[in-house]
Every structure is written in structure tokens, then in C-alpha cells.
Design a protein around this motif. Structure first.
Motif, PDB file in Angstrom:
ATOM      1  N   SER A 137       0.830  -1.210   0.000  1.00  6.22           N
ATOM      2  CA  SER A 137       0.000   0.000   0.000  1.00  6.22           C
ATOM      3  C   SER A 137       0.860   1.254   0.000  1.00  6.22           C
ATOM      4  O   SER A 137       0.572   2.219  -0.728  1.00  6.22           O
ATOM      5  CB  SER A 137      -0.929  -0.008   1.222  1.00  6.22           C
ATOM      6  OG  SER A 137      -1.783  -1.139   1.201  1.00  6.22           O
ATOM      7  N   TYR A 138       1.939   1.235   0.786  1.00  8.61           N
ATOM      8  CA  TYR A 138       2.846   2.385   0.782  1.00  8.61           C
ATOM      9  C   TYR A 138       3.541   2.532  -0.571  1.00  8.61           C
ATOM     10  O   TYR A 138       3.853   3.645  -1.009  1.00  8.61           O
ATOM     11  CB  TYR A 138       3.886   2.261   1.888  1.00  8.61           C
ATOM     12  CG  TYR A 138       3.430   2.800   3.221  1.00  8.61           C
ATOM     13  CD1 TYR A 138       3.039   4.134   3.364  1.00  8.61           C
ATOM     14  CD2 TYR A 138       3.399   1.989   4.357  1.00  8.61           C
ATOM     15  CE1 TYR A 138       2.616   4.633   4.590  1.00  8.61           C
ATOM     16  CE2 TYR A 138       2.979   2.465   5.580  1.00  8.61           C
ATOM     17  CZ  TYR A 138       2.594   3.798   5.703  1.00  8.61           C
ATOM     18  OH  TYR A 138       2.176   4.292   6.918  1.00  8.61           O
ATOM     19  N   ALA A 139       3.797   1.402  -1.242  1.00  6.71           N
ATOM     20  CA  ALA A 139       4.438   1.446  -2.556  1.00  6.71           C
ATOM     21  C   ALA A 139       3.573   2.191  -3.557  1.00  6.71           C
ATOM     22  O   ALA A 139       4.058   3.040  -4.317  1.00  6.71           O
ATOM     23  CB  ALA A 139       4.711   0.029  -3.050  1.00  6.71           C
ATOM     24  N   ILE A 140       2.279   1.886  -3.585  1.00  6.45           N
ATOM     25  CA  ILE A 140       1.373   2.572  -4.509  1.00  6.45           C
ATOM     26  C   ILE A 140       1.258   4.052  -4.156  1.00  6.45           C
ATOM     27  O   ILE A 140       1.288   4.925  -5.031  1.00  6.45           O
ATOM     28  CB  ILE A 140      -0.016   1.912  -4.481  1.00  6.45           C
ATOM     29  CG1 ILE A 140       0.066   0.480  -5.022  1.00  6.45           C
ATOM     30  CG2 ILE A 140      -1.006   2.721  -5.318  1.00  6.45           C
ATOM     31  CD1 ILE A 140       0.464   0.386  -6.477  1.00  6.45           C
ATOM     32  N   LYS A 141       1.140   4.361  -2.862  1.00  2.00           N
ATOM     33  CA  LYS A 141       1.040   5.755  -2.447  1.00  2.00           C
ATOM     34  C   LYS A 141       2.301   6.522  -2.849  1.00  2.00           C
ATOM     35  O   LYS A 141       2.225   7.650  -3.360  1.00  2.00           O
ATOM     36  CB  LYS A 141       0.829   5.841  -0.931  1.00  2.00           C
ATOM     37  CG  LYS A 141      -0.574   5.447  -0.483  1.00  2.00           C
ATOM     38  CD  LYS A 141      -0.725   5.496   1.039  1.00  2.00           C
ATOM     39  CE  LYS A 141      -0.599   6.885   1.585  1.00  2.00           C
ATOM     40  NZ  LYS A 141      -1.712   7.782   1.160  1.00  2.00           N
ATOM     41  N   GLY A 142       3.452   5.904  -2.633  1.00  4.14           N
ATOM     42  CA  GLY A 142       4.700   6.566  -2.986  1.00  4.14           C
ATOM     43  C   GLY A 142       4.818   6.803  -4.475  1.00  4.14           C
ATOM     44  O   GLY A 142       5.278   7.858  -4.923  1.00  4.14           O
ATOM     45  N   ALA A 161       7.660   1.538   2.927  1.00  9.82           N
ATOM     46  CA  ALA A 161       7.513   0.316   2.136  1.00  9.82           C
ATOM     47  C   ALA A 161       8.723  -0.593   2.315  1.00  9.82           C
ATOM     48  O   ALA A 161       8.597  -1.805   2.521  1.00  9.82           O
ATOM     49  CB  ALA A 161       7.325   0.666   0.663  1.00  9.82           C
ATOM     50  N   LEU A 162       9.926  -0.006   2.251  1.00 13.96           N
ATOM     51  CA  LEU A 162      11.140  -0.807   2.391  1.00 13.96           C
ATOM     52  C   LEU A 162      11.281  -1.378   3.794  1.00 13.96           C
ATOM     53  O   LEU A 162      11.786  -2.490   3.988  1.00 13.96           O
ATOM     54  CB  LEU A 162      12.356   0.049   2.040  1.00 13.96           C
ATOM     55  CG  LEU A 162      12.490   0.425   0.568  1.00 13.96           C
ATOM     56  CD1 LEU A 162      13.633   1.414   0.361  1.00 13.96           C
ATOM     57  CD2 LEU A 162      12.717  -0.811  -0.287  1.00 13.96           C
ATOM     58  N   LYS A 163      10.821  -0.624   4.776  1.00 10.55           N
ATOM     59  CA  LYS A 163      10.875  -1.095   6.166  1.00 10.55           C
ATOM     60  C   LYS A 163      10.074  -2.388   6.325  1.00 10.55           C
ATOM     61  O   LYS A 163      10.549  -3.367   6.907  1.00 10.55           O
ATOM     62  CB  LYS A 163      10.316  -0.010   7.090  1.00 10.55           C
ATOM     63  CG  LYS A 163      10.105  -0.452   8.533  1.00 10.55           C
ATOM     64  CD  LYS A 163       9.430   0.651   9.322  1.00 10.55           C
ATOM     65  CE  LYS A 163       9.046   0.177  10.722  1.00 10.55           C
ATOM     66  NZ  LYS A 163       8.336   1.246  11.475  1.00 10.55           N
ATOM     67  N   TYR A 164       8.868  -2.411   5.810  1.00 13.15           N
ATOM     68  CA  TYR A 164       8.014  -3.594   5.969  1.00 13.15           C
ATOM     69  C   TYR A 164       8.366  -4.705   4.975  1.00 13.15           C
ATOM     70  O   TYR A 164       8.005  -5.855   5.196  1.00 13.15           O
ATOM     71  CB  TYR A 164       6.539  -3.202   5.854  1.00 13.15           C
ATOM     72  CG  TYR A 164       6.041  -2.530   7.102  1.00 13.15           C
ATOM     73  CD1 TYR A 164       5.630  -3.277   8.205  1.00 13.15           C
ATOM     74  CD2 TYR A 164       6.035  -1.141   7.214  1.00 13.15           C
ATOM     75  CE1 TYR A 164       5.196  -2.672   9.362  1.00 13.15           C
ATOM     76  CE2 TYR A 164       5.608  -0.525   8.376  1.00 13.15           C
ATOM     77  CZ  TYR A 164       5.192  -1.286   9.452  1.00 13.15           C
ATOM     78  OH  TYR A 164       4.776  -0.675  10.615  1.00 13.15           O
ATOM     79  N   LEU A 165       9.112  -4.349   3.905  1.00 10.63           N
ATOM     80  CA  LEU A 165       9.576  -5.388   2.997  1.00 10.63           C
ATOM     81  C   LEU A 165      10.506  -6.353   3.728  1.00 10.63           C
ATOM     82  O   LEU A 165      10.484  -7.563   3.492  1.00 10.63           O
ATOM     83  CB  LEU A 165      10.302  -4.765   1.807  1.00 10.63           C
ATOM     84  CG  LEU A 165      10.903  -5.740   0.789  1.00 10.63           C
ATOM     85  CD1 LEU A 165       9.810  -6.597   0.158  1.00 10.63           C
ATOM     86  CD2 LEU A 165      11.680  -4.992  -0.281  1.00 10.63           C
ATOM     87  N   ASP A 166      11.322  -5.827   4.636  1.00  6.11           N
ATOM     88  CA  ASP A 166      12.233  -6.684   5.405  1.00  6.11           C
ATOM     89  C   ASP A 166      11.461  -7.704   6.231  1.00  6.11           C
ATOM     90  O   ASP A 166      11.895  -8.854   6.380  1.00  6.11           O
ATOM     91  CB  ASP A 166      13.109  -5.826   6.321  1.00  6.11           C
ATOM     92  CG  ASP A 166      14.120  -4.998   5.548  1.00  6.11           C
ATOM     93  OD1 ASP A 166      14.465  -5.413   4.419  1.00  6.11           O
ATOM     94  OD2 ASP A 166      14.547  -3.947   6.040  1.00  6.11           O
ATOM     95  N   TYR A 167      10.327  -7.305   6.795  1.00 10.39           N
ATOM     96  CA  TYR A 167       9.516  -8.226   7.595  1.00 10.39           C
ATOM     97  C   TYR A 167       8.868  -9.300   6.719  1.00 10.39           C
ATOM     98  O   TYR A 167       8.552 -10.394   7.210  1.00 10.39           O
ATOM     99  CB  TYR A 167       8.403  -7.467   8.327  1.00 10.39           C
ATOM    100  CG  TYR A 167       8.868  -6.595   9.462  1.00 10.39           C
ATOM    101  CD1 TYR A 167       9.352  -7.153  10.653  1.00 10.39           C
ATOM    102  CD2 TYR A 167       8.811  -5.206   9.364  1.00 10.39           C
ATOM    103  CE1 TYR A 167       9.776  -6.349  11.694  1.00 10.39           C
ATOM    104  CE2 TYR A 167       9.228  -4.395  10.405  1.00 10.39           C
ATOM    105  CZ  TYR A 167       9.715  -4.972  11.575  1.00 10.39           C
ATOM    106  OH  TYR A 167      10.124  -4.166  12.609  1.00 10.39           O
ATOM    107  N   SER A 168       8.642  -8.978   5.455  1.00 13.87           N
ATOM    108  CA  SER A 168       7.817  -9.849   4.623  1.00 13.87           C
ATOM    109  C   SER A 168       8.616 -10.835   3.774  1.00 13.87           C
ATOM    110  O   SER A 168       8.045 -11.629   3.039  1.00 13.87           O
ATOM    111  CB  SER A 168       6.934  -8.999   3.704  1.00 13.87           C
ATOM    112  OG  SER A 168       7.734  -8.209   2.849  1.00 13.87           O
TER     113      SER A 168
END
Length: 408
Positions: A137-142, A161-168
Motif C-alpha cells: 500500500s505504501y508502494a502505490i502511495k509513494g 515500504a522498504l521497512k516492511y519489505l524486510d519483515y515480509s
């Protein structure tokens, strides 16, 4: 500045598509009291949702929206429905990103998806699916903020987006869906490094990419994945063209145009690739279709499509049908479409002006030729072949005019 944020856009897309491949694993369990992280895959819902996604790609947005709203009602506390509704709005923007009338709804749905996903993530930090929805969602907003040149907001969204990419991250070795984000990142991070030397300091903060590996990963996804297959093909159509593998790009764009005939992006690429390979009869048919859809105000068709189509028709009429009147008509149309789309630095705009200048020379209309060549000099890169050719033609015309004046 714009190139820097183009890199961020690539990262946004890599993040988003890694996330997109995961959201369908949330379906399946009919027990709505269970937490979303325990939901299993339900083949029936999967097929229904795939039809809705296909409607979205084929620009049947109303049909897609109805199905996505049903998911929002069925799982009111889950981000899935909101995310897909926001994605539906984003695809409405893609044909002409200069139009902002869908921005508010897109942001609203993505914000709702983020809120719901954060609630799930707060309850369980190991919930990879929740992390995927947040970064997607942050990726689309960005990406949307970047289009509007709201750079601070775009950078902040990209950071989230990059912060939560690490979790995923995880399990990419057993699921071809998960290769999508890595494939996009591997190719474009290396491509930008090769083509934009000024961005090397920024790229040093990210892991190094591998173009060949990225292409192989995307081909794996395009052939073996279920949900990310079409997105991989969307990127491969462009990558093959950039890598001078035009025949591959044509084959893929032709397949995608047949599957999604209302999607102007694939329509444009199949015309462009046919033209590049010298399949002029085929390219002419596609170009005529592009212009007809534009005249019919078909959704997704605009000045960019008109620019491509008009140049193809102009070239065919000048060089093969030898109809200079029609050639000039389409070259002028290409120029007008480019001006309307703020694309005066595009190859087709410059080539159209060059062609009109040469035709004017053959008609001994030197004043008009000078005007067209002057436009090329004003808009082309100074070291480009277009600039050098226009400069040489102007010099030759000047010499010719002086010679004629001296004979009087």
C-alpha cells in the motif's frame, strides 16, 4: 531530481509486486472468526478473484470493483478488499498519469488497507501477510506521490515500504510468485546503474542487481506463477524491447493484447514492436486501431497512443505508399499529440519534424524546412544524431540560399 525518484519508483514497484503475489493466500477459510493469518487458500474464491483482476487489466473497472467490494464486505477487518479497490483506482490512472481525478480514492483505499494491516501486524509481528499489505500500500502511495512531484511524501512512503519489505521476506525458493519483486529489482537497479551514472552514490545504499538474473526470474514468474504472471509479462514486454530482443517483445505483447484487447498499453506495444521489426502491414493495422479507439474516446487511449500511431502511419505513407499528403498529415498529427502530452523530447516528435523538414526541402519550401529543423535543434540532445543531422541540414540550406542569391 526526477531520475532519483525514478529509482524510488522502481523500488516501489518491486516492493508492491512482491506483496501482490501473497494476498491471495489469505483466502479460503469460511470461519470468519479466525484470524486472517490462519486463512487457507480456497480455490473457488481464488478463481473468482482472478476474474476480477483480469477485468481490471482489461480496463473493465466497474466489474472488478463489484468483486473487490464483495471481498471488503466478507472480510471487513482485513486489508485485502481495500487494497484491491485502491489498486483498481491506480490502474485507472496508469493510461494517463497526468490526470489526478482518481488520486483521492486511491489514497483513501490504500490508507484503509494500511490501517487494517497495521492492526494485524501489531497483534503478531510474524504476520508476513500483514507486512506485505503495508509495504504494498505504501508502494502505490509513494508511486502516486512521485507522479505528482510531492517528493517528500514519496520518499517517506518509500521508506515505510522498504521497512516492511524486510519483515515480509522469505520462502522465495519454493514459490515462483515471490520471485517477482526480486526480478524487477535485479534488472532495473542494474539498468539504472548502467544508464544513469549520476545515481551511483544513491545506488550504493542498495544491494547490487543482476540484469540477466532479473530477466530469468521474471521469465520464471511469467511461465510458472499464477497471480504474478501477468505483471511479469507487463515488465518483460518493456525489458525485451530495451534489450533489443524485439521479436520476444512482439510475441509477448501480441499475446497480452489478445488477452486484454481493451488495455491500451499492450495495444501500443504490439504496434510499436511490429513497426520496429518491419512488419509494416501489421503495424499499420494496429496503428489504425489505436487512432480509432482514440477517436471513439475509448478509456485508456490518449495522446501517447496517438503519437505512436500517427508516426507509424506517416512513415508507411511516405516510404511505401509514396503518399506525401497523407504522410505530412500524420507527421503533423504526431507532433500535435506529442505537444499535448508534453513529449517534445521523444524520438517520434523529433523524427516527425525531421521528416517534414526533408519533405519541405524536396518541395523547395526552404523557409518551412528551416522551421522544422529549428524545432529539432531546440528539443534534441546536443550530442544526438537528430541534433547533428538537423544542424547539417540547416547549414546546407543556408549555403544553398546564399548560392541562389549570388546568381541573381
Amino acid at each position: 531530481m526526477r531520475l532519483t525518484f525514478n529509482l524510488l519508483i522502481i523500488i516501489f514497484f518491486a516492493t508492491f509486486f512482491s506483496a501482490e503475489s501473497q494476498f491471495f493466500s489469505l483466502f479460503g477459510n469460511k470461519k470468519e472468526t479466525e484470524t486472517p493469518e490462519l486463512l487457507l487458500m480456497d480455490r473457488g474464491i481464488q478463481i473468482e478473484t482472478t476474474a476480477a483482476v483480469n477485468n481490471m487489466y482489461n480496463f473493465n473497472f466497474d466489474a472488478a470493483e463489484r468483486e473487490f467490494k464483495w471481498l471488503k464486505v466478507k472480510y471487513p477487518d482485513h486489508p485485502l478488499g481495500d487494497f484491491l479497490l485502491g489498486l483498481n483506482e491506480w490502474w485507472k490512472i496508469i493510461p494517463d498519469t497526468k490526470k489526478s481525478n482518481y488520486d483521492d480514492l486511491c489514497h483513501m483505499y490504500m490508507d484503509q488497507a494500511i490501517d487494517k494491516a497495521e492492526n494485524l501486524f501489531d497483534k503478531n509481528k510474524k504476520n508476513k501477510e500483514a507486512a506485505f499489505f503495508i509495504c504494498a500500500s505504501y508502494a502505490i502511495k509513494g508511486r502516486l506521490y512521485a507522479e505528482r512531484e510531492k517528493w517528500v511524501k514519496a520518499a517517506w512512503a518509500g521508506k515505510q515500504a522498504l521497512k516492511y519489505l524486510d519483515y515480509s521476506r522469505g520462502e522465495e525458493n519454493i514459490n515462483p510468485e515471490l520471485l517477482f519483486g526480486d526480478g524487477v529489482y535485479n534488472y532495473y537497479s542494474k539498468w539504472i546503474h548502467e544508464n544513469y551514472k549520476s545515481l551511483k552514490p544513491l545506488l550504493s545504499f542498495f544491494k547490487k542487481g543482476d540484469k540477466n538474473l532479473g530477466i530469468k526470474q521474471l521469465e520464471n514468474v511469467a511461465n510458472n506463477a499464477f497471480y504474478s504472471r501477468m505483471e511479469a509479462r507487463y515488465f518483460l514486454v518493456q525489458i525485451y524491447a530495451m534489450e533489443n530482443q524485439t521479436a520476444k517483445s512482439l510475441l509477448l505483447s501480441r499475446q497480452m493484447h489478445a488477452l486484454y484487447p481493451n488495455n491500451s498499453f499492450f495495444h501500443r506495444y504490439v504496434a510499436r514492436n511490429s513497426f520496429a521489426l518491419g512488419r509494416l502491414a501489421e503495424a499499420e493495422v494496429y496503428a489504425e486501431e489505436l487512432l480509432q479507439n482514440l477517436k471513439d474516446h475509448k478509456y485508456g487511449y490518449g495522446d501517447n497512443d496517438g503519437r505512436y500511431a500517427s508516426y507509424i502511419l506517416a512513415y508507411v505513407n511516405e516510404n511505401y505508399k509514396h503518399d506525401l499528403a497523407m504522410a505530412k498529415f500524420h507527421y503533423v498529427a504526431c507532433i500535435n499529440y506529442a505537444v499535448n502530452n508534453d513529449s517534445q523530447d521523444s524520438g517520434y516528435f523529433l523524427a516527425s519534424n525531421m521528416a517534414l523538414g526533408k519533405i519541405a526541402e524536396t518541395e523547395e519550401d526552404y523557409k518551412t524546412a528551416v522551421e522544422y529543423y529549428g524545432i529539432v535543434l531546440k528539443n534534441a540532445e546536443k550530442k544526438s544524431s537528430s541534433y547533428e543531422t538537423a544542424k547539417k541540414r540547416l547549414q546546407d540550406i543556408t549555403k544553398l540560399m546564399k548560392k541562389k542569391k549570388g546568381k541573381r
